[in-house]
Write an enzyme that holds these catalytic residues in place. Structure first.
Site, PDB file in Angstrom:
ATOM      1  N   SER A 124       0.834  -1.201   0.000  1.00 32.96           N
ATOM      2  CA  SER A 124       0.000   0.000   0.000  1.00 32.96           C
ATOM      3  C   SER A 124       0.866   1.247   0.000  1.00 32.96           C
ATOM      4  CB  SER A 124      -0.910   0.000   1.230  1.00 32.96           C
ATOM      5  OG  SER A 124      -1.674   1.172   1.241  1.00 32.96           O
TER       6      SER A 124
ATOM      7  N   HIS B 151      -7.581  -3.114   5.368  1.00 34.28           N
ATOM      8  CA  HIS B 151      -6.983  -1.772   5.290  1.00 34.28           C
ATOM      9  C   HIS B 151      -7.788  -0.906   4.314  1.00 34.28           C
ATOM     10  CE1 HIS B 151      -4.597   0.953   2.796  1.00 34.28           C
ATOM     11  NE2 HIS B 151      -3.935   1.282   3.880  1.00 34.28           N
ATOM     12  N   ASN B 152      -8.079  -1.436   3.147  1.00 34.43           N
ATOM     13  CA  ASN B 152      -8.802  -0.649   2.146  1.00 34.43           C
ATOM     14  C   ASN B 152     -10.210  -0.312   2.619  1.00 34.43           C
ATOM     15  OD1 ASN B 152      -6.531  -0.988   0.650  1.00 34.43           O
ATOM     16  ND2 ASN B 152      -7.509  -1.977  -1.080  1.00 34.43           N
TER      17      ASN B 152
ATOM     18  N   GLU C  36      -9.987   2.430   5.029  1.00 40.12           N
ATOM     19  CA  GLU C  36      -9.741   3.670   4.270  1.00 40.12           C
ATOM     20  C   GLU C  36     -11.081   4.269   3.795  1.00 40.12           C
ATOM     21  OE1 GLU C  36      -6.690   3.167   1.220  1.00 40.12           O
ATOM     22  OE2 GLU C  36      -7.960   4.291  -0.158  1.00 40.12           O
TER      23      GLU C  36
ATOM     24  N   LYS D  47      -4.686  -6.518   3.892  1.00 40.43           N
ATOM     25  CA  LYS D  47      -4.691  -5.411   2.920  1.00 40.43           C
ATOM     26  C   LYS D  47      -6.130  -5.035   2.563  1.00 40.43           C
ATOM     27  CE  LYS D  47      -3.566  -2.406  -0.194  1.00 40.43           C
ATOM     28  NZ  LYS D  47      -3.876  -2.615  -1.553  1.00 40.43           N
TER      29      LYS D  47
END
Ligand code: 2AM
Length: 483
Positions: free
Chosen positions: A130, A187-188, A191, A184
């Site tokens: 990222s 994480h997105n 976000e 990941k």
């Protein structure tokens, strides 16, 4: 024979090129390869000119040029291209060699590849990467997971090219099989939530309090000096005050219809799959969907009544302070929910997740980087078995500090008709999570009434019983009888 390479990298799009140059900066010799091999020559003659990067024009040549155990990293389009490359590389590898997929693969694919390559003696790693192009070049957040035997062989390279917070690399071993790509994905999703929360704060400051763009930018710059200090707050402060060539604020001219590539959606889908209430990320995805119905909204705005014109008669400074606390409390709930999802996936897949390490990996280099992630890391350092972030002393007292402001903001938003889906859902979650008793007893009664689905009594959990509510429905429960 010329110097052998430390690692090969397949896929010379910008991300791949930048990771190679980053590795080169840290003293590693990288062998570059790409399906369209002209790109190898172009890269060596241009971006990689004057570096120690070497190239290969076939997979065999690439594998021959590698030190052992061979390390091959893929940064190609997710899906079939990854499987195709794995199949092409395999004949030239030996037991103990390592394949790393740094693309945007789905975690179930990584899980499958890990298993099938393990049977062949090849160590597979799926790593979240990222930070975009800039991060790839100067320090990404890296989230590697997969076959743990691979980690000692890639640790130095990965940790040296990763972003640093102080001297600590934003890269550590995540856990087994598809866990790196799962982390990941979460994480997105986080976000998405962080972005929507900032948008709700902006909406309230603009349309309830009546601040102009320069004032809002200044407020965010101020927030960025405290507990909300983060990359997204920083860039939003810059965006809000950015003026177009004609002197007007650019952000106000942008069509309010949000796009998405689907990574937030995948987090929400897996939350539903695993039955974990990751409500804030879910709402943030739906908020984008609702925004995209621009034409319908324009029509409905003329048809549907609201509470009437907003007249803000409160204390501006005080309400802005309330908004910052609502944002902070909602953000804590969002991360608590994200970690709940990680915990459940770990249980389902048998991963030993490194929760503090995950917080540190997100602390720098990536879009959600923030000071706040340092507090999360500290919570897991204190108690690696922490069942829920909200129960950590630091976050518990933050909620205590913020909750009055948070309730005032949500109540005001409801009163004046400004949608705050993420502030509101976070508060609803908080109140639900801290409730010893919820009205789900009634749901159970309803289910049993119309479908004989049975229920447990408070005094005897684990024993399922059925009541003949009407006296004429029979005494058979739904294991044998479906309505
Ligand atoms: P290319 O330059 O040959 O198109 C990002 O798109 C990277 O993934 C590029 O290196 C691209 O290679 C590679 N890629 C995309 N689709 C691919 C496929 N079907 N097979 C192999 N590589 C692919």
């Amino acid at each position: 024979m010329s110097e052998k390479a430390d690692i090969a990298l397949i896929g010379l799009a910008v991300m791949g090129q930048n990771i190679i140059l980053n590795m080169n900066d840290h003293g590693y010799v990288v062998c570059a390869y790409n399906r369209t091999t002209e790109k190898v020559d172009q890269f060596l003659a241009n971006e990689a000119k004057g570096t120690k990067v070497i190239g290969a024009h076939s997979i065999k040549e690439m594998c021959d040029k590698l030190k052992k155990p061979r390390r091959v990293m893929l940064l190609v389009k997710a899906g079939k291209p990854v499987d195709d490359f794995v199949d092409q590389i395999l004949p030239f590898l030996e037991k103990g060699d390592i394949i790393i997929d740094g693309g945007n693969s789905e975690y179930q694919d990584t899980d499958r590849r890990c298993k099938s390559l393990k049977e062949k003696g090849i160590l597979f790693v799926g790593s979240g990467v990222s930070g975009g192009e800039e991060g790839a070049r100067y320090g990404p957040s890296l989230m590697p997971g997969g076959n743990p035997e691979a980690w000692p062989h890639i640790k130095d390279i990965f940790q040296s090219i990763a972003a640093k917070v102080g001297s600590e690399p934003c890269c550590d071993w995540v856990g087994e099989s598809g866990s790196g790509h799962f982390v990941k994905m979460v994480h997105n999703g986080i976000e998405y939530g962080d972005m929507q929360l900032i948008c709700e704060a902006y909406h309230l400051m603009k349309d309830v309090v009546g601040l102009d763009n320069q004032q809002m930018s200044d407020v965010l710059a101020q927030w960025n000096k405290g507990e909300l200090d983060s990359f997204l707050i920083e860039i939003t402060s810059n965006i809000l005050k950015y003026k177009d060539a004609d002197g007007s604020y650019l952000v106000e001219k942008i069509r309010d219809s949000a796009g998405q590539k689907g990574t937030g959606k995948w987090t929400a889908i897996s939350a539903l799959d695993y039955g974990i209430p990751v409500t804030l990320i879910g709402e943030s995805v739906f908020a984008r969907c609702l925004s995209a119905l621009k034409d319908e909204r324009v029509f409905a705005s003329k048809e549907l009544p609201g509470p009437g014109k907003i007249q803000f008669d409160g204390d501006v400074k005080e309400f802005v302070q309330h908004i910052s606390k609502a944002l902070y409390a909602s953000k804590i709930v969002s991360y608590a929910q994200g970690f709940m999802l990680l915990r459940e996936a770990a249980k389902v897949y048998g991963w030993n997740l490194n929760y503090g390490g995950i917080a540190l990996m997100w602390r720098g280099g990536c879009i959600i980087r923030s000071v706040f992630l340092g507090n999360i890391k500290a919570a897991f350092d204190k108690n690696s078995q922490l069942s829920n972030l909200l129960l950590d002393d630091f976050f518990k007292s933050a909620m205590k500090e913020c909750q009055t402001s948070w309730r005032k903001v949500v109540a005001k938003a409801v009163e004046v008709g400004i949608p705050t889906p993420c502030f509101s859902t976070a508060l609803a979650f908080y109140d639900g999570f801290r409730s010893e008793r919820l009205p789900a007893n009634l749901i159970q009664a309803q289910r049993d009434y119309f479908g004989a689905h049975t229920y447990e009594l408070l005094e005897n959990p684990g024993k399922y019983i059925h009541t003949n509510w009407t006296g004429c429905g029979g005494n058979v429960s739904s294991t044998t009888y479906e309505v």
